[in-house]
Enzyme design. Structure first.
Site, short mmCIF file in Angstrom:
data_model
loop_
_atom_site.label_atom_id
_atom_site.label_comp_id
_atom_site.label_asym_id
_atom_site.label_seq_id
_atom_site.Cartn_x
_atom_site.Cartn_y
_atom_site.Cartn_z
N GLU A 173 0.83 -1.21 0.00
CA GLU A 173 0.00 0.00 0.00
C GLU A 173 0.86 1.25 0.00
OE1 GLU A 173 -3.24 0.61 -0.49
OE2 GLU A 173 -3.10 -1.52 -1.01
N SER A 207 19.60 -8.60 -8.53
CA SER A 207 18.44 -8.76 -9.40
C SER A 207 18.51 -9.85 -10.46
CB SER A 207 18.13 -7.43 -10.09
OG SER A 207 17.84 -6.44 -9.15
N HIS A 251 3.28 -10.06 -9.35
CA HIS A 251 4.74 -10.26 -9.35
C HIS A 251 5.42 -9.17 -8.52
CE1 HIS A 251 8.87 -10.70 -10.61
NE2 HIS A 251 8.86 -9.46 -11.03
N SER A 252 4.98 -7.94 -8.73
CA SER A 252 5.52 -6.81 -7.98
C SER A 252 4.56 -5.65 -8.17
CB SER A 252 6.90 -6.41 -8.52
OG SER A 252 6.74 -5.78 -9.79
#
Lengths: 393, 377
Positions: free
Chosen positions: A70, A156, A285-286
């Site tokens: 959020e 990453s 996913h993100s």
């Protein structure tokens, strides 16, 4: 007769081994869908204290993910990635390890760091990239790392941590430590070349490393049916000579049992072990993804509710008389307050100072960077009004 | 790959069979050099690397060697000869054929605190490990805010050998040289090889150590000081191989020998060339280069690799930035041809810098070449 590699029996049958066996590899579970203990299960007992700690961490992880997701939506952090649906894999696997085991995560395993004692404030500092961030503001959000928690900084590119885990495991073996390397990967990551290189090498070098694959069904929008045609990931272990197991990733006790025993075998016998934990990626996913675009909303809802690992474990913990609604309410209130406070503190904290732009490229800043820093400081002095106020000089 | 195959044909000796022509040219260059210091003995680059590895492994138990054929085979180019026998399979590790794999494993071991020396059979094959090299080795100290340094050396032959074709001949100096977080060195002589390898192993940063297959068998005199086990050369410092006053020629690796040969020819024509052996691509010794150009006022950069975005381009920019007023002529840049290296011997020769190319460039910089109008007649 002999061939290089040993003796092989001959056969007169001209037959191809099928690509997939008729029955899929079964999945180890301890609790049923409602969190009730199954009969005649061989599992690692957990004490009340341990069970409550595992459950509380699962709830904390879940709340962290909801609130921080959020926060990104509100524009307070630039990016976030949740582990929703995978709380059991995160916390129960971490609970089964020792603090000396070196963890090399992919990026959906912040629950492991939470278990090891990373505080809400430490998480929030990294997300905000402020001056208390151990990463000195160098990385995107969720790329946590902590030497003191033996949690290697997240990188990453997918699957690069797999051969690196083997290197660390090999080193632990050379040092005769009572510890192993533990590395996590998703179903999608198993397609990378580094997956092959890492598993093959782990077997050849006889290194004590656990490969934990979170098979959550999705790699962003790529469903596993488009990722591989094997029976999931567990069967790949055999291709490398690595002992493997498939477990119900949404069953905390099953994950705990499998990881605890795998760890013992890995260290004692100097062998890698592959664990495929079956689960579902409840979240997108993100924050850069909207998964309703490629999968049905009712599928997400089903896994979020009926197959929720947190509520399943809660049922078992409560059935032992170790938890209650009051305890739940108290926990949630406390965690929420702690989290919101941490976010507020992190937001107000200033950013890392300017010198952190130039440090750590090498052990000592080289001449060209020292020159550039001096030039930059000069420029700032001349144009102080253009320089951001929350970045200390 | 071809170099490796040629090795299998050798009768087990330490000499690498080379095309006669190339060997002669390189030998002549070294024999015509004056000695650097009181030469204690001759040593070839391969022996220098082998001894340096041996001494560093003996001094620090964290140092270990890893790569294809480094153990049982004694090294694809015999650089690790005898090391498996001496240190055992835990410290000399023969790896399966997966550069991405063993590079990643080496980096993981370095994260833990060991000091791996990872050998690539050639840097051409290292491209398969490029993500591990750059995203993991080079960037991790910075991205982890100093928490996870990686003290690791990646070494192997770089650049062209003789007749091995495009996929075995590329020079990677400028690729690695552009990455912050890496150190990149390119030795020429045995003293360079020995001193820089020791420095690289001791350095906390990841170091790319660019050797050259054709230099392995070349002999150089080494002094007693160089032979001492504590000897090392500082990374980031170039060496003036030959002092001069008319034109500066920068070079590294095999091209140093060519530049020295060119300087002999130029001397006969009254041009005194100052030859710089860069030794280090990153950090680049801009100070020494500029100091030299401020003395000679003319610059020729020499490299074997492709011209665009090459090492010479960076040197030229550095000189333009710091010594523009001192230049009496435009900077001349000698590099390999902008083509994938051909195999046929005549084409290969034309695609790589030769001594006469360096001579002509130096003359152009000195305004001593034949004027265009006269050539047109």
């Amino acid at each position: 007769m002999d061939f290089p590699g040993g003796k092989v029996r001959f056969t007169s049958e001209m037959e191809f081994i099928s690509g997939n066996s008729e029955t899929r590899v079964p999945c180890f579970r301890v609790l049923d869908q409602y969190g009730r203990l199954l009969n005649n299960v061989d599992f690692e007992q957990v004490s009340e204290e341990a069970a409550v700690k595992i459950y509380a961490n699962m709830v904390t992880l879940q709340m962290m993910d909801v609130i921080l997701y959020e926060a990104q939506r509100q524009g307070r952090i630039s990016f976030y990635l949740t582990s929703m649906g995978e709380e059991a894999i995160n916390i129960a696997s971490a609970a089964a390890l020792s603090d000396d085991d070196v963890v090399l995560p992919q990026y959906r395993e912040h629950g492991v760091l939470l278990w090891r004692g990373f505080t809400m404030q430490e998480f929030a500092n990294q997300l905000m990239g402020n001056r208390f961030d151990y990463g000195k503001g160098r990385q995107m959000p969720i790329h946590y790392g902590s030497n003191k928690h033996n949690y290697v900084t997240i990188s990453s590119p997918i699957a690069t941590q797999l051969p690196q885990a083997v290197g660390i495991a090999y080193s632990l073996k050379m040092d005769k430590k009572n510890a192993c390397a533990v590395t996590y990967i998703g179903d999608g990551g198993t397609s990378e070349g580094d997956f092959h290189a890492g598993l093959n090498f782990a077997a050849v070098t006889e290194s004590p490393v656990l490969f934990i694959c979170r098979n959550n069904g999705w790699a962003i929008s790529t469903h596993i049916s488009e990722q591989f045609r094997s029976d999931g990931v567990v069967v790949k272990g055999r291709a490398y000579g690595i002992p493997s197991i498939r477990v119900d990733g949404n069953d905390a006790l099953a994950v705990y049992t499998a990881v605890k025993r795998a760890r013992e075998i890995a260290i004692e016998k100097h062998t890698p072990i592959l664990i495929e934990a079956m689960t579902y990626r409840v979240g997108h996913h993100s924050t850069s993804d909207d998964s309703t675009k490629y999968r049905p909303i009712n599928e997400i809802e089903y896994w979020k509710t009926a197959r929720n690992p947190v509520s399943k474990f809660r049922n078992w913990v409560e059935s032992n008389g170790w938890w209650s609604d009051e305890a739940e309410a108290e926990l949630r209130t406390r965690v929420r307050k702690q989290l919101l406070q941490a976010i507020q503190n992190a937001e107000k904290t200033e950013k890392p100072p300017l010198r952190e732009l130039f440090a750590d490229v090498y052990d000592v800043p080289p001449a060209n960077l020292q020159d550039q820093e001096a030039e930059l400081r000069e420029a700032i002095k001349r144009h102080l009004e253009d320089y951001p106020s929350d970045v200390p000089v | 790959m071809l170099g490796f195959l040629r090795h299998r044909a050798t009768a087990g000796g330490s000499a690498v069979p080379l095309l006669q022509g190339a060997l002669q040219k390189v030998r002549t260059a070294s024999l015509s050099l004056k000695s650097y210091s009181s030469a204690a003995k001759d040593m070839n680059v391969r022996e220098a690397l082998n001894a340096a590895l041996d001494e560093e492994m003996a001094a620090d138990p964290r140092v270990f060697l890893m790569g294809e054929e480094v153990g049982e085979y004694q090294g694809a180019y015999k650089v690790s000869k005898g090391l498996l026998q001496k240190y055992g399979p835990e410290r000399v590790v023969d790896t399966p054929i997966t550069e991405a794999g063993f590079t990643g494993i080496g980096i993981g071991a370095a994260f833990y605190g060991l000091k791996p020396v990872v050998e690539f059979m050639t840097f051409n094959f290292a491209m398969q490990a490029m993500d591990q090299l750059i995203n993991s080795a080079a960037k991790t100290n910075y991205m982890s805010a100093g928490n996870i340094p990686a003290s690791i050396v990646f070494r192997g032959p770089n650049g062209a050998a003789a007749g091995v074709g495009a996929q075995h001949s590329q020079c990677y100096a400028s690729w690695y040289g552009s990455i912050p977080g890496l150190k990149v060195v390119a030795p020429y002589s045995s003293e360079d090889a020995r001193g820089l390898l020791k420095a690289a192993i001791r350095d906390p940063a990841p170091v790319i150590f660019l050797e050259n297959e054709l230099l392995y068998g070349e002999n150089f005199p080494v002094s007693a000081e160089v032979l001492d086990s504590s000897f090392s050369l500082p990374i980031g410092k170039a060496k003036i191989e030959r002092e001069g006053k008319d034109v500066t020629i920068t070079s590294f690796s095999k091209m140093v020998g060519f530049a020295l040969k060119a300087s002999e020819i130029l001397a006969k024509e009254g041009i005194s060339a100052e030859v710089i052996n860069l030794r280090s691509i990153r950090p680049l010794d801009r100070h020494k280069i500029n100091e030299s150009v401020q003395k000679t006022n003319r610059l020729v950069t020499v490299e074997e690799g492709f011209p665009q975005n090459g090492v010479g381009a960076e040197i030229c920019t550095s000189v333009v930035e710091e010594s523009f007023g001192y230049l009496d002529a435009p900077v001349e840049r000698i590099a390999g041809a902008d083509v994938s290296l051909p195999y046929a011997a005549n084409l290969e020769r034309m695609a790589l810098p030769q001594v006469e190319d360096i001579v002509r460039a130096a003359k152009r910089a000195c305004y001593r070449s034949i004027p265009m109008a006269a050539a047109a007649n």
